[in-house]
Design an enzyme around this catalytic site. Structure first.
Site, mmCIF file in Angstrom:
data_model
loop_
_atom_site.group_PDB
_atom_site.id
_atom_site.type_symbol
_atom_site.label_atom_id
_atom_site.label_comp_id
_atom_site.label_asym_id
_atom_site.label_seq_id
_atom_site.Cartn_x
_atom_site.Cartn_y
_atom_site.Cartn_z
ATOM 1 N N HIS A 1 35.832 -4.921 64.691
ATOM 2 C CA HIS A 1 34.544 -5.174 64.025
ATOM 3 C C HIS A 1 34.499 -4.453 62.682
ATOM 4 C CE1 HIS A 1 30.067 -5.738 64.034
ATOM 5 N NE2 HIS A 1 30.163 -4.701 63.224
ATOM 6 N N GLU A 2 34.859 -3.169 62.682
ATOM 7 C CA GLU A 2 34.822 -2.388 61.443
ATOM 8 C C GLU A 2 35.884 -2.852 60.455
ATOM 9 O OE1 GLU A 2 32.421 -0.398 60.663
ATOM 10 O OE2 GLU A 2 31.517 -0.728 62.636
ATOM 11 N N HIS B 1 34.403 -5.559 58.360
ATOM 12 C CA HIS B 1 33.618 -5.008 57.243
ATOM 13 C C HIS B 1 34.537 -4.484 56.150
ATOM 14 C CE1 HIS B 1 29.871 -5.440 59.326
ATOM 15 N NE2 HIS B 1 30.123 -4.526 60.239
ATOM 16 N N ASP C 1 24.124 -4.123 62.084
ATOM 17 C CA ASP C 1 24.256 -5.282 61.196
ATOM 18 C C ASP C 1 23.000 -6.147 61.236
ATOM 19 O OD1 ASP C 1 26.766 -4.508 60.413
ATOM 20 O OD2 ASP C 1 27.806 -5.723 61.903
#
Length: 288
Positions: A42-43, A46, A136
């Site tokens: 997930h990171e 980003h 988010d």
């Protein structure tokens, strides 16, 4: 994008190390490993999007309740750009679903592992999209509010809404669901984060103004602002919107209307340090 940019500096919070050790001792390491991998992917979503837009990124921190990409760019880039960086994280969960589909189809992993990954992937995705800052979902709420309101009002509203939602979820958890310490701690943690950000809201707003003063303002449209002459410069700034340039019209006591560019107001405040002057005084001085 170079290979170096694909690999962020990753730091693990000391408290997370404690939980990893506990997971070894309690036989839950597989679940812990799956959760950490989902959070890391997930990171990375980003990070890769932010690297593409040349954001300054300090590190990616993994901690007990998830992960965070440490950057000073939040709130100082175009809304569209920040939206893409924000949504890049949740998109990774869709990638995980696709990978699990093919893993199941080709029997690459045991079905129990696939089921566990899908469960935690869905849980983390749904939780992350809650409209709570700094998740988010909370950032997406802030972007939505920014389309209608000024930066200051949108940011403050996002924080207040997050605090209220956290309190409501905590009450619902305590009254209607079996007690779960981890769920309670996560919501309390988010509540404290929002409380800390509320205390720093003026600093965030000043950083937003400084970026405009330095010319780092991505203009998407032009919108006039009409204010009375007795407004302070900060009263004027509180009406500034993201990605919008403002022409400021001042209603003077003699019913005249003076016009002044937002750049002159920002220069008067940051360069000339006219913290207490009214916008009418600044405009009068500028037109002399």
């Amino acid at each position: 994008m170079t290979i170096r940019k694909l690999i962020p500096p990753i730091h693990i919070h000391p408290l997370l190390l404690v939980f990893i050790i506990i997971s070894f001792l309690t036989g839950t390491f597989v679940e812990m490993f799956i959760i950490l991998m989902i959070v890391l992917l997930h990171e990375l979503g980003h990070y890769m999007a932010a690297s593409y837009f040349n954001w300054r990124i300090k590190q990616v921190m993994l901690w007990v309740f998830g992960g965070v990409m440490d950057t000073d760019e939040q709130g100082s880039r175009p809304v569209k750009e920040e939206f893409l960086v924000t949504i890049a994280g949740p998109i990774q969960h869709l990638v995980i679903y696709v990978l699990m589909f093919f893993s199941s189809f080709f029997s690459l992993l045991p079905s129990s592992i696939i089921d566990t990954i899908i469960f935690y992937n869905t849980t983390i995705l749904v939780f992350n999209l809650l409209p709570i800052w700094p998740l988010d979902g909370g950032k997406l709420l802030f972007f939505l509010l920014s389309q209608r309101y000024s930066f200051q009002r949108a940011y403050n509203t996002a924080l207040v809404s997050s605090i209220i939602i956290c309190l409501v979820i905590i009450v619902i958890q305590l009254l209607f669901f079996p007690f779960t310490l981890s769920a309670l701690l996560i919501m309390v943690f988010l509540l404290l984060e929002n409380r800390a950000d509320w205390k720093k809201r003026h600093f965030v707003f000043i950083r937003f103004l400084l970026n405009r003063y330095k010319g780092n303002n991505w203009i998407k449209s032009v919108s006039p602002i009409t204010v009375p002459f007795q407004y302070t410069l900060m009263d004027v700034f509180s009406q500034f919107k993201r990605d919008v340039k403002h022409a400021i019209y001042i209603q003077m006591p003699d019913n005249q209307r003076l016009a002044i560019d937002e750049t002159e107001c920002l220069k008067s405040y940051f360069y000339d340090q006219n913290y207490n002057k009214t916008v009418g005084e600044v405009a009068t001085y500028t037109t002399i």
